[in-house]
Design an enzyme around this catalytic site. Structure first.
Site, PDB file in Angstrom:
ATOM      1  N   HIS A  81      17.290  11.985 -59.059  1.00  0.00           N
ATOM      2  CA  HIS A  81      17.532  11.960 -57.553  1.00  0.00           C
ATOM      3  C   HIS A  81      18.767  11.190 -57.073  1.00  0.00           C
ATOM      4  CE1 HIS A  81      15.504   9.308 -54.395  1.00  0.00           C
ATOM      5  NE2 HIS A  81      16.110   8.546 -54.105  1.00  0.00           N
ATOM      6  N   CYS A 122      14.791  14.753 -51.813  1.00  0.00           N
ATOM      7  CA  CYS A 122      15.856  13.767 -51.945  1.00  0.00           C
ATOM      8  C   CYS A 122      16.625  14.732 -51.334  1.00  0.00           C
ATOM      9  CB  CYS A 122      15.956  13.195 -53.208  1.00  0.00           C
ATOM     10  SG  CYS A 122      16.124  13.776 -54.410  1.00  0.00           S
ATOM     11  N   ASP A 165      19.473   4.449 -48.966  1.00  0.00           N
ATOM     12  CA  ASP A 165      18.482   6.143 -49.994  1.00  0.00           C
ATOM     13  C   ASP A 165      18.060   6.734 -48.704  1.00  0.00           C
ATOM     14  OD1 ASP A 165      17.150   8.040 -50.875  1.00  0.00           O
ATOM     15  OD2 ASP A 165      16.515   6.043 -52.865  1.00  0.00           O
TER      16      ASP A 165
END
Length: 698
Positions: free
Chosen positions: A469, A425, A485
């Site tokens: 994250h 991520c 995202d």
């Protein structure tokens, strides 16, 4: 004897009684248990020194070595302290002070020779047990500390009664009875004793490594953190748990790109350190509210869902709709938040001057990513279309989400987007932010957690470090900051189901944590046991450790009539006074009736009363045999019975061979009954003899 001879040979003359070996062993065992909660923060050399010094003391007790003399002891102390000072390197915090205290306890073993030294070390170790609570407050550590104190108390009993049989079993039994007797008073004082905030604000731990997100992000940082199952925080909601995809816990914003590292572009504003406030959640949760119990991070940021506002006063809102504590969270902190309508919680301004810093990029590097941004801008009519185009690229092309990303040292964004196409991520969030900024769209990296697994009975969420994250927020005209995202486009399972499912095919989930229960999600029994243990510990931290001033006053306000701080003081004084009164009455009753519990003592008391009624009162200091002889002289008919009774009494208390206690008491009862009849008959005959001459004279 051996230890006494060695002491004499070494010139040591201690007039105090020697320390029993068994008592010393209990003391050493307690010290060993008390070191367990500190294994993760004490340097290994300090633990070794403590073990060596305690072992030296035991070897001296058994006569194998000598305790050091004055000069050798002084030399050892100076060398060890010098090593400690060199290790600390000028840092002075509660953590270093506690470590030095452990070192001092270790050195104390070299001068523990007498009973007086035992008492000194006893109280020092009790204090060490309380020091442990500064660093570990979970219920299992509390039980371990209480067990260590129990070892100390058993050792104290061994010290004062070393020759009693079954000392260990009877010692633990006595401790259990004492606990049952004092537990009601302890509970009452825990509930009613006024909880006032401390008057100081001192950092608890400094320089101790903790897992968790930091204020910088390099491409591989979060993927390393994702291999940890340590708990980050727990959250309890006033209504049903939010959907997994909505569990975005914002922590901090990184808006400045320095080479390959994202960091905060502005320093946190200075705030005067506040007092310790760890009980921000009080009262019942209302609809839309949630409590967060954060594990220690040594950082000031608090994690919250999007569109949240602070309810408790131990967190403050900051720029960019983030939340901060007044001081670093060096211990577990509980705070309360509330979800509001989208946009109502935003505190950051919308003017271009405020978002200009979100366009910063290095002057060179990643030319292909810059060219991609220009192409997206040329084919799009709005910023929204640029964002959608990049997300479509992530969805349609073969990009992969992995915990084993390749190294991308030079022009990492180009390497990720056009060559490797494999990352975590942090890689994708950093690359997307770079492209958006190159296309003229204000954007920033947001770091926090996404997800959280339900606890036992779905009563709360457990967010762990592997839920860490990173995502992107872009500024869109008319909409403000909007979450984007890239991970959701590349690996939807990560956002919908969690990290385990996202990397299931790769088999990299917690691959280095073989002892973590979370690694074995397919073993239902193990997961159930893990959740039950966590629930017990969570309730302990919420209602026992977290029972502070605000929580206490909220509870007191619910009692009939309500109670303030003044009334709490009166109640506490009354409880203490009542406890002392009850303890005094019970002690007096026990002293008065201490003999009545012994059946033989009761039989002897009946014998004495019988003799007094027969005109043969017991004399001060008279033995049973002497009393039997006087009975035989005054009442010959009862003499043999009295002497037999006296022999049984002596045999019961002073006999060398074992005696069947019940048979002995039954025989004494029969003799006592016979003696009573004999004395009554003899008294009647004596009375008749006195009356007969009186009638003849008449």
């Amino acid at each position: 004897m051996a230890s006494s001879s060695l002491a004499a040979a070494s010139g040591i003359h201690d007039k105090a009684p020697a320390l029993p070996t068994r008592a010393l062993l209990w003391l050493i065992a307690s010290f060993a248990v008390l070191l367990v909660p500190q294994w993760d923060r004490l340097p290994i050399w300090l633990v070794v020194i403590c073990v060596v010094l305690a072992g030296w003391r035991y070897m001296a007790q058994s006569g194998r070595v000598r305790l050091p003399g004055k000069w050798l002891k002084t030399g050892i102390m100076l060398v060890v302290i010098a090593v400690y000072v060199g290790t600390v390197q000028g840092r002075f915090t509660v953590d270093t002070a506690a470590s030095f205290f452990v070192l001092a306890v270790g050195l104390k073993w070299l001068e523990t020779r007498s009973r007086r030294d035992f008492y000194v070390l006893f109280f020092i170790l009790v204090y060490l047990a309380t020091v442990n609570f500064l660093f570990h407050q979970e219920i299992y550590w509390a039980v371990l500390n209480l067990f260590a104190v129990g070892l100390l108390l058993v050792g104290l009993q061994v010290l004062n009664a070393p020759d009693l049989p079954d000392t260990m079993a009877s010692g633990w039994r006595r401790l259990g009875m004492m606990l049952l007797k004092t537990l009601p008073i302890v509970i009452l004082l825990f509930v009613f004793f006024p909880r006032m905030a401390p008057l100081w604000s001192v950092p608890m731990v400094s320089g101790q490594a903790r897992s968790g997100i930091s204020d910088t992000m390099r491409p591989g940082d979060i993927s390393n953190l994702a291999q940890s199952s340590e708990r980050a925080f727990r959250a309890t909601f006033g209504e049903e748990l939010p959907a997994y995809r909505d569990r975005y816990w914002r922590g901090l914003i990184l808006d400045y790109l320095d080479g390959e590292t994202w960091r905060q572009g502005r320093d946190e504003p200075f705030r005067r350190p506040g007092r310790v406030a760890v009980d921000g959640g009080a009262g019942e949760l209302e609809r839309g509210q949630y409590d967060v119990l954060l594990e220690p991070t040594d950082q000031t940021w608090a994690f919250a869902l999007e569109n949240s506002v602070a309810v408790s006063d131990n967190v403050l809102g900051s720029d960019d709709s983030l939340f901060r504590f007044r001081r670093p969270a060096d211990s577990s902190v509980r705070y309360r938040m509330e979800l509001v309508a989208a946009g109502a919680a935003r505190t950051d301004a919308a003017e271009p001057d405020n978002v200009r810093r979100y366009l910063q990029l290095p002057s060179s590097g990643n030319p292909r990513a810059r060219a991609l941004a220009e192409d997206l801008r040329a084919t799009a009519d709005s910023d929204r279309e640029v964002v959608d185009a990049l997300m479509s690229r992530f969805r349609e092309q073969e990009y992969f989400y992995t915990l084993r990303p390749p190294a991308m040292p030079d022009d990492g964004v180009d390497t990720l987007l056009f060559e490797e196409k494999r990352g975590f991520c942090a890689h994708y969030a950093g690359a997307a932010t770079f492209v958006f900024r190159a296309a003229g769209i204000p954007s920033r990296v947001v770091v926090g957690y996404q997800g959280g697994d339900p606890g036992a009975d779905d009563a709360y969420l457990i967010v762990r470090q592997y839920d860490a994250h990173a995502w992107v927020e872009v500024w869109l005209q008319g909409q403000g900051w909007v979450r984007v995202d890239p991970t959701a486009a590349i690996a939807p399972d990560r956002i919908e189901l969690g990290l385990r499912d996202a990397v299931a095919d790769e088999g990299s989930f917690l691959e280095n944590e073989w002892a973590s229960p979370q690694r074995y999600g397919d073993i239902a029994v193990l997961q159930w046991a893990s959740l039950q243990i966590d629930r017990i510990n969570y309730q302990w931290q919420r209602w026992v450790v977290g029972y502070q001033g605000q929580s206490q006053m909220d509870l007191m306000s619910r009692l009939p009539g309500g109670m303030g701080l003044k009334e709490l003081g009166y109640a506490t004084a009354g409880i203490v006074g009542m406890a002392l009164l009850i303890a005094g009455l019970v002690s007096a009753w026990q002293i008065r009736g201490s003999g009545s519990r012994d059946p033989v003592v009761r039989l002897i008391s009946q014998w004495h009363r019988m003799c007094a009624r027969s005109g043969i009162p017991v004399r001060q200091g008279e033995t049973p045999v002497q009393l039997a002889q006087r009975i035989g002289a005054a009442r010959p008919a009862a003499g043999n019975t009295a002497r037999s009774f006296a022999r049984l009494v002596n045999k019961h208390y002073y006999g060398s061979e074992s005696v069947a206690q019940r048979d002995s008491r039954n025989a004494m009862r029969r003799l006592l009954s016979t003696m009573r009849r004999q004395l009554q008959r003899d008294s009647g005959q004596a009375s008749a003899t006195r009356k007969t001459p009186a009638r003849s004279e008449g």
